[in-house]
Design an enzyme around this catalytic site. Sequence first.
Site, PDB file in Angstrom:
ATOM      1  N   HIS A   1     -11.076  56.100  19.418  1.00 12.11           N
ATOM      2  CA  HIS A   1     -11.669  55.074  18.552  1.00 12.11           C
ATOM      3  C   HIS A   1     -10.722  54.888  17.355  1.00 12.11           C
ATOM      4  O   HIS A   1     -10.076  55.850  16.926  1.00 12.11           O
ATOM      5  CB  HIS A   1     -12.979  55.504  17.900  1.00 12.11           C
ATOM      6  CG  HIS A   1     -14.093  55.917  18.797  1.00 12.11           C
ATOM      7  ND1 HIS A   1     -14.201  57.174  19.318  1.00 12.11           N
ATOM      8  CD2 HIS A   1     -15.202  55.257  19.190  1.00 12.11           C
ATOM      9  CE1 HIS A   1     -15.334  57.271  20.023  1.00 12.11           C
ATOM     10  NE2 HIS A   1     -15.956  56.120  19.967  1.00 12.11           N
TER      11      HIS A   1
ATOM     12  N   ASP B   1     -11.095  57.570  14.733  1.00 10.58           N
ATOM     13  CA  ASP B   1     -10.623  58.922  15.051  1.00 10.58           C
ATOM     14  C   ASP B   1      -9.204  59.136  14.572  1.00 10.58           C
ATOM     15  O   ASP B   1      -8.801  60.270  14.334  1.00 10.58           O
ATOM     16  CB  ASP B   1     -10.549  59.162  16.580  1.00 10.58           C
ATOM     17  CG  ASP B   1     -11.813  58.836  17.319  1.00 10.58           C
ATOM     18  OD1 ASP B   1     -12.890  58.919  16.705  1.00 10.58           O
ATOM     19  OD2 ASP B   1     -11.719  58.492  18.519  1.00 10.58           O
TER      20      ASP B   1
ATOM     21  N   GLU C   1     -20.619  50.852  27.735  1.00 11.98           N
ATOM     22  CA  GLU C   1     -21.094  52.208  28.039  1.00 11.98           C
ATOM     23  C   GLU C   1     -22.581  52.308  27.726  1.00 11.98           C
ATOM     24  O   GLU C   1     -22.974  52.335  26.563  1.00 11.98           O
ATOM     25  CB  GLU C   1     -20.293  53.217  27.206  1.00 11.98           C
ATOM     26  CG  GLU C   1     -20.656  54.656  27.525  1.00 11.98           C
ATOM     27  CD  GLU C   1     -19.776  55.665  26.781  1.00 11.98           C
ATOM     28  OE1 GLU C   1     -18.567  55.381  26.591  1.00 11.98           O
ATOM     29  OE2 GLU C   1     -20.301  56.709  26.395  1.00 11.98           O
TER      30      GLU C   1
ATOM     31  N   GLU D   1     -21.643  57.480  31.492  1.00 10.83           N
ATOM     32  CA  GLU D   1     -21.539  58.864  31.012  1.00 10.83           C
ATOM     33  C   GLU D   1     -22.666  59.717  31.590  1.00 10.83           C
ATOM     34  O   GLU D   1     -23.826  59.303  31.572  1.00 10.83           O
ATOM     35  CB  GLU D   1     -21.588  58.871  29.485  1.00 10.83           C
ATOM     36  CG  GLU D   1     -21.556  60.278  28.910  1.00 10.83           C
ATOM     37  CD  GLU D   1     -21.245  60.313  27.427  1.00 10.83           C
ATOM     38  OE1 GLU D   1     -20.350  59.569  26.978  1.00 10.83           O
ATOM     39  OE2 GLU D   1     -21.896  61.088  26.720  1.00 10.83           O
TER      40      GLU D   1
ATOM     41  N   HIS E   1     -25.595  60.416  29.223  1.00  6.95           N
ATOM     42  CA  HIS E   1     -26.407  59.232  28.928  1.00  6.95           C
ATOM     43  C   HIS E   1     -27.354  58.927  30.090  1.00  6.95           C
ATOM     44  O   HIS E   1     -28.490  58.502  29.884  1.00  6.95           O
ATOM     45  CB  HIS E   1     -25.517  58.019  28.672  1.00  6.95           C
ATOM     46  CG  HIS E   1     -24.588  58.186  27.512  1.00  6.95           C
ATOM     47  ND1 HIS E   1     -23.726  57.190  27.115  1.00  6.95           N
ATOM     48  CD2 HIS E   1     -24.387  59.205  26.650  1.00  6.95           C
ATOM     49  CE1 HIS E   1     -23.032  57.607  26.068  1.00  6.95           C
ATOM     50  NE2 HIS E   1     -23.410  58.829  25.777  1.00  6.95           N
TER      51      HIS E   1
ATOM     52  N   ASP F   1     -17.462  58.774  31.816  1.00  3.21           N
ATOM     53  CA  ASP F   1     -17.345  59.814  30.793  1.00  3.21           C
ATOM     54  C   ASP F   1     -17.963  61.056  31.394  1.00  3.21           C
ATOM     55  O   ASP F   1     -19.162  61.108  31.662  1.00  3.21           O
ATOM     56  CB  ASP F   1     -18.088  59.414  29.505  1.00  3.21           C
ATOM     57  CG  ASP F   1     -17.213  58.579  28.583  1.00  3.21           C
ATOM     58  OD1 ASP F   1     -16.083  58.236  28.981  1.00  3.21           O
ATOM     59  OD2 ASP F   1     -17.667  58.277  27.461  1.00  3.21           O
TER      60      ASP F   1
ATOM     61  N   ASP G   1     -27.653  64.312  23.492  1.00  4.01           N
ATOM     62  CA  ASP G   1     -26.358  64.072  24.118  1.00  4.01           C
ATOM     63  C   ASP G   1     -25.432  65.195  23.651  1.00  4.01           C
ATOM     64  O   ASP G   1     -24.668  65.030  22.707  1.00  4.01           O
ATOM     65  CB  ASP G   1     -25.848  62.707  23.652  1.00  4.01           C
ATOM     66  CG  ASP G   1     -24.620  62.258  24.392  1.00  4.01           C
ATOM     67  OD1 ASP G   1     -24.258  62.886  25.394  1.00  4.01           O
ATOM     68  OD2 ASP G   1     -24.024  61.257  23.958  1.00  4.01           O
TER      69      ASP G   1
ATOM     70  N   ASP H   1     -22.947  66.706  25.081  1.00  9.21           N
ATOM     71  CA  ASP H   1     -21.520  66.569  25.392  1.00  9.21           C
ATOM     72  C   ASP H   1     -20.827  67.880  25.736  1.00  9.21           C
ATOM     73  O   ASP H   1     -19.732  68.158  25.260  1.00  9.21           O
ATOM     74  CB  ASP H   1     -20.771  65.879  24.234  1.00  9.21           C
ATOM     75  CG  ASP H   1     -21.144  64.407  24.097  1.00  9.21           C
ATOM     76  OD1 ASP H   1     -21.369  63.752  25.116  1.00  9.21           O
ATOM     77  OD2 ASP H   1     -21.211  63.922  22.942  1.00  9.21           O
TER      78      ASP H   1
ATOM     79  N   ASP I   1     -15.518  63.092  27.679  1.00  7.58           N
ATOM     80  CA  ASP I   1     -16.167  62.800  26.392  1.00  7.58           C
ATOM     81  C   ASP I   1     -16.994  64.029  26.030  1.00  7.58           C
ATOM     82  O   ASP I   1     -18.222  63.973  25.927  1.00  7.58           O
ATOM     83  CB  ASP I   1     -17.042  61.545  26.536  1.00  7.58           C
ATOM     84  CG  ASP I   1     -17.563  61.067  25.199  1.00  7.58           C
ATOM     85  OD1 ASP I   1     -17.328  61.766  24.194  1.00  7.58           O
ATOM     86  OD2 ASP I   1     -18.216  60.015  25.162  1.00  7.58           O
TER      87      ASP I   1
HETATM   88  C1  XLS Z   1     -21.564  58.493  22.466  1.00  2.54           C
HETATM   89  C2  XLS Z   1     -20.605  57.865  23.348  1.00  2.54           C
HETATM   90  C3  XLS Z   1     -19.248  57.588  22.733  1.00  2.54           C
HETATM   91  C4  XLS Z   1     -18.494  56.588  23.559  1.00  2.54           C
HETATM   92  C5  XLS Z   1     -17.356  55.936  22.862  1.00  2.54           C
HETATM   93  O1  XLS Z   1     -22.579  59.018  22.881  1.00  2.54           O
HETATM   94  O2  XLS Z   1     -20.485  58.638  24.492  1.00  2.54           O
HETATM   95  O3  XLS Z   1     -18.540  58.771  22.576  1.00  2.54           O
HETATM   96  O4  XLS Z   1     -18.019  57.174  24.721  1.00  2.54           O
HETATM   97  O5  XLS Z   1     -17.743  55.279  21.720  1.00  2.54           O
HETATM   98 NI    NI Z   2     -19.096  58.381  26.028  1.00  4.53          NI
HETATM   99 NI    NI Z   3     -22.187  60.165  24.740  1.00  9.59          NI
END
Ligand code: XLS
Ligand code: NI
Ligand code: NI
Length: 433
Positions: free
Chosen positions: A99, A102, A230, A266, A269, A294, A305, A307, A337
């Site tokens: 992003h 980032d 996404e 993802e 998600h 993702d 989430d 991750d 991700d």
């Molecule tokens: C957040 C999202 C984010 C996207 C990119 O939950 O996964 O990381 O992948 O903005």
């Molecule tokens: Ni993501």
């Molecule tokens: Ni996410």
Amino acid sequence: MTDFFDGIPAIRYEGPDSDNDFAFRHYNPDEEVMGKRMEDHLRFAVCYWHNFAWPGGDPFGGQTFLRPWFGDTMEHAKLKADVAFDMFRILGVPFFCFHDADVRPEGASFAENTRNLNEIVDHFAAHMEAGGPQLLWGTANLFSNRRYMAGAATNPDPDVFAFAAATVKSCMDATHRLGGQNYVLWGGREGYETLLNTDLAREAEQAGRFLSMVVDYKHKIGFKGTILVEPKPQEPTKHQYDYDVATVYGFLRRFGLENEVKMNIEQGHAILAGHSFEHELALAASLGILGSIDMNRNDYQCGWDTDHFPNNTPEVALAYYEVLRAGGFDTGGTNFDAKLRRQSLDPEDLILAHVGAMDVCARGLKAAAAMLQDGRLEEARRARYAGWEQDAAQAMLGSDLETIAARVEAEDINPQPRSGKHEKLENLVNRFV
Ligand code: XLS
Ligand code: NI
Ligand code: NI
């Protein structure tokens, strides 16, 4: 090279019997799977945000990671980039993702943000020319800054829409300049907190116009990559408009964008939306909008989430089974991700997390390919629908209720249920994973 990862070697494939933490046991980039190199199937990408921008905070505590590049000057941003490219090289990944927020310090204005971004993009370009990985996708962070607290495209304030649109333009320019294969939009704040202050109809129109402008701009600048949305049902927003694949597909159809935009799906998600990852992948594939993934996992107990890095081979195998059935990735790939747990403080933790994740994906891919090549799952699916191959069945889809009723009566059609063989198929899958 920076000294951040000092002492950590480049990771190589050593095979399943290796006892070396810093080696791949399953990911062997050149190994052929269904006639294609493993690296070209999986198309791994390391994400910038969780690895290099996230300080290790949670809702009860702030920073746990101490990184020499934390700070908001351009020098910090360049050091961060140098360390990031060191890590990409150690892992041997073909792609990365970022992003805008980032990679560059936040400026005092849109113009300063863009200048900062472009300076870092130059720095990236130099690393990429020197053999660094390619860009899988770029994106704009339209959710962290407080200006976006009530949404970006869907904000009640048109100036926020304008700022977001300008920011996406600069991020698409950056992605295009770096030869990115996709451009992603994730609408973390595109949704609502309470219906009491929200005009749903207006916000959907704004979102539709925004995405249409993104598509128009893509064509204008000749960006050959794919625009990806996404989906995510909630978090941070109570209710997000890009809820899941089915919801986004309806939105794309409404605005005539279903042939222009695909999905970045993802795992976490999908779980938050009450689906499995493979459900979202299979649905997107069936709609012709499967773009990229993702690859991370959620803690199934806590409902966030989270991750986590992927580490469940059977789950990953079912995901790649859908990807392979759909013909594999085109411009898409497997983006991690995923983030470390906040106690994982050491530089090597970043490397080992990815080594494990890449190995799990490689195992999953090999299992998925074996399942597909074995053919029994697909044969069982085909046999289940075999009745539909008959002429009468096909003709029925083009007829009407009266004609069908007359045929049912005349032929005395009286269907007899047949087993779906659910457990048999699950047992079959378990022979491969
Ligand atoms: C957040 C999202 C984010 C996207 C990119 O939950 O996964 O990381 O992948 O903005
Ligand atoms: Ni993501
Ligand atoms: Ni996410």
